[in-house]
Design an enzyme around this catalytic site. Sequence first.
Site, mmCIF file in Angstrom:
data_model
loop_
_atom_site.group_PDB
_atom_site.id
_atom_site.type_symbol
_atom_site.label_atom_id
_atom_site.label_comp_id
_atom_site.label_asym_id
_atom_site.label_seq_id
_atom_site.Cartn_x
_atom_site.Cartn_y
_atom_site.Cartn_z
ATOM 1 N N TYR A 171 -3.241 29.341 -3.679
ATOM 2 C CA TYR A 171 -3.399 28.612 -2.319
ATOM 3 C C TYR A 171 -5.319 28.792 -2.921
ATOM 4 C CZ TYR A 171 -4.877 27.527 1.695
ATOM 5 O OH TYR A 171 -5.661 26.892 3.517
ATOM 6 N N SER A 178 -10.723 25.620 3.101
ATOM 7 C CA SER A 178 -10.429 26.683 4.084
ATOM 8 C C SER A 178 -12.030 27.766 3.469
ATOM 9 C CB SER A 178 -8.815 27.588 3.250
ATOM 10 O OG SER A 178 -9.217 29.495 3.124
#
Length: 246
Positions: A152, A139
């Site tokens: 995360y 990400s």
Amino acid sequence: MRLKNNTVLITGGSSGVGLELAQRLIQLNNKVLICGSSLQKLERAKAQMPSIDYLACDLSQEEGPSQLFDWVKEKHAACNILVNNAAITHTLDFHATANILEVAKKEIQVNLMAPIALTKLFTPLIEQNPNPAVINITSGLVYSPRAAYPFYSATKAALHSFTQVLRIQSSKRSLEVIEILLPVVNTPWHKGNPPKIAIPVEKAVEGMLEGLRKGQTEIKVAGVKILYALSRVAPSFALKKINNLS
């Protein structure tokens, strides 16, 4: 990377980016295997794409990667590409959540430990086949974490670091090591309330495939390019900006 005539395993392939990638790869004449924790979603994907094969597998359990590997080795030994796409997240307050350590362990297991374990298990198998590759999906948040997600961003940053090291250590092997860094994507992951900046899943996957066609090993999709540049020249501003987005 060659995009045709592969046997590709996609973890988390029953919805979102994984499902769209599976559909596109099938169109390119690849055999696609998927896994996921929801049998219902897997069966729905099978109905959409009859040529796929799937296994219901819970990667939050330590035995999950071994179960998946044993299935692929027995049923699809021609597998030459592993896509570590499965991930989970929790939007929680670290201080206010009593079972926060349990949440952390589960997220770290799915997002980091499972890809590492699968890479270790699958490397000897896929290297027996032509054009072996490991593709890790991370990400843009590896550059600037979002405070809404206590774990995360950290798990993706760790996977980013691991992928860079793995690429260096694999430089004399036949194994290709690729990382795809995604922006916010409009998927079921957001439970019907995606951020305004989320891009369509089709655009995200097209960006992935474009990078693969060009032979890139670190593919920054869409807005990730901007976030990366910003984090290099003005990291504090990038951090503030990513946490002010809605």
